[in-house]
Design a protein around this motif. Sequence first.
Motif, short mmCIF file in Angstrom:
data_model
loop_
_atom_site.label_atom_id
_atom_site.label_comp_id
_atom_site.label_asym_id
_atom_site.label_seq_id
_atom_site.Cartn_x
_atom_site.Cartn_y
_atom_site.Cartn_z
N GLY A 190 -18.49 -6.68 25.92
CA GLY A 190 -18.19 -5.46 24.98
C GLY A 190 -18.90 -5.14 24.10
O GLY A 190 -18.56 -4.35 23.12
N ILE A 191 -20.03 -5.58 24.00
CA ILE A 191 -21.12 -5.04 22.92
C ILE A 191 -21.61 -3.59 23.28
O ILE A 191 -22.82 -3.59 24.12
N ASN A 192 -21.10 -2.48 22.69
CA ASN A 192 -21.15 -1.29 23.50
C ASN A 192 -21.60 -0.22 22.26
O ASN A 192 -21.32 0.85 22.59
N SER A 193 -22.07 -0.54 20.97
CA SER A 193 -22.36 0.07 19.97
C SER A 193 -23.20 -0.81 19.08
O SER A 193 -23.25 -1.95 19.15
N LEU A 194 -23.72 -0.02 18.15
CA LEU A 194 -24.63 -0.81 17.08
C LEU A 194 -23.60 -1.40 16.15
O LEU A 194 -24.23 -2.46 15.95
N GLU A 195 -22.54 -0.88 15.67
CA GLU A 195 -21.51 -1.71 15.06
C GLU A 195 -21.17 -2.89 15.62
O GLU A 195 -21.29 -4.08 15.13
N LYS A 196 -20.82 -3.09 16.91
CA LYS A 196 -20.62 -4.32 17.49
C LYS A 196 -21.66 -5.14 17.60
O LYS A 196 -21.50 -6.52 17.57
N ALA A 197 -22.86 -4.71 17.95
CA ALA A 197 -23.76 -5.45 17.98
C ALA A 197 -24.10 -6.24 16.63
O ALA A 197 -24.34 -7.64 16.57
N LYS A 198 -23.75 -5.69 15.38
CA LYS A 198 -24.03 -6.12 14.08
C LYS A 198 -23.01 -7.24 14.10
O LYS A 198 -23.28 -8.41 13.55
N LEU A 199 -21.71 -6.91 14.30
CA LEU A 199 -20.77 -7.91 14.14
C LEU A 199 -20.85 -9.08 14.90
O LEU A 199 -20.72 -10.36 14.66
N ALA A 200 -21.16 -8.96 16.14
CA ALA A 200 -21.47 -10.07 17.12
C ALA A 200 -22.94 -10.90 16.64
O ALA A 200 -22.79 -12.00 16.81
N ALA A 220 -26.50 1.31 24.58
CA ALA A 220 -27.27 0.25 25.00
C ALA A 220 -28.45 0.05 24.29
O ALA A 220 -28.59 -1.30 23.33
N LEU A 221 -29.45 1.01 24.04
CA LEU A 221 -30.75 0.99 23.45
C LEU A 221 -30.38 0.57 21.66
O LEU A 221 -31.13 0.05 21.20
N ALA A 222 -29.29 1.39 21.18
CA ALA A 222 -29.16 1.11 19.93
C ALA A 222 -28.67 -0.09 19.57
O ALA A 222 -28.59 -0.47 18.28
N THR A 223 -28.10 -0.92 20.38
CA THR A 223 -27.88 -2.39 19.94
C THR A 223 -28.93 -3.14 19.53
O THR A 223 -28.63 -4.31 18.78
N VAL A 224 -30.29 -2.82 20.07
CA VAL A 224 -31.24 -3.74 19.70
C VAL A 224 -31.56 -3.86 17.90
O VAL A 224 -31.51 -4.70 17.37
N ALA A 225 -31.18 -2.44 17.44
CA ALA A 225 -31.35 -2.23 15.92
C ALA A 225 -30.17 -2.88 15.40
O ALA A 225 -30.51 -3.30 13.94
N GLY A 226 -29.11 -3.39 15.99
CA GLY A 226 -28.15 -4.29 15.18
C GLY A 226 -28.38 -5.54 14.99
O GLY A 226 -28.22 -6.19 13.98
N CYS A 227 -29.42 -6.19 15.62
CA CYS A 227 -30.08 -7.50 15.35
C CYS A 227 -31.44 -7.53 14.44
O CYS A 227 -31.68 -8.28 13.46
N GLN A 228 -32.06 -6.30 14.69
CA GLN A 228 -33.40 -6.21 13.82
C GLN A 228 -33.37 -6.03 12.32
O GLN A 228 -33.79 -6.55 11.50
N SER A 229 -31.91 -5.40 12.32
CA SER A 229 -31.66 -5.10 10.77
C SER A 229 -31.15 -6.28 10.04
O SER A 229 -30.84 -6.34 8.63
N MET A 230 -30.90 -7.71 10.52
CA MET A 230 -30.42 -8.52 9.88
C MET A 230 -31.19 -9.71 9.68
O MET A 230 -32.39 -9.76 10.15
#
Length: 230
Positions: A190-200, A220-230
């Motif tokens: 269910g990781i379908n957004s930048l926000e959920k990528a950050k939470l997970a 899907a592409l936006a999820t990469v940034a969710g981890c790069q910013s951490m």
Amino acid sequence: MIIDTKSWRHVFKLDPDKQLTDEQLEHLCVSGTDGIMVGGSTGVTYENTVDLLARIRQYEVPCVLEVSHRDAIVPGFDMYMIPVVLNSGDPQWIVGQQMEAIAEYGSLMDWDEILTEGYIILNGDSAAAKLTSAQTDISEREVVAYARMAEQMFKMPICYVEYSGTFGDMDIVRQVKRNLRDTQLMYGGGINSLEKAKLAGEAADTIIVGNIIYEDFNQALATVAGCQSM
């Protein structure tokens, strides 16, 4: 090439039985993701796996095969991940499929290229749960117990909490993480957004992004940034 998955924060999981254009595949492979995982619950064959691998190999991104069926084992991947569904009600998905694969290919295997994944499937409506007869109606305490078994009893390098198609309970994922010391915690579902990528990404060591690739490619592409910013 032996790769170290421990440093991976984000992975795209591609299904050989689903379609991607060459342009889409290029965007995924150069997106900054740490790796590409190839695998699926149904429709995975030697032929479509070979085809997808050949297309991915145009790029430098590490590529691993999650072995879902012994007939779809294809040489040429950087690593091979062998799922063991810890909460399956069918021994076939705990030791049966694995034994059959080793009986056929054991003499050819480079064990330095193989990682076992202790799967805990928690979405009872998912294809993965139905295929493996996963017992998904379990408590947080039982989920943690399975994770401890993966690490302490079976010495598995990876524990994979899988909600497959729905975004899971991050409190449970965090609790699993708190009880693992060396085993890498992967989370998918269910990781379908930048926000959920950050939470997970805050709850697990590594997030696996799959279904959204075929539903909303830009998200899907936006999820990469969710981890790069951490």
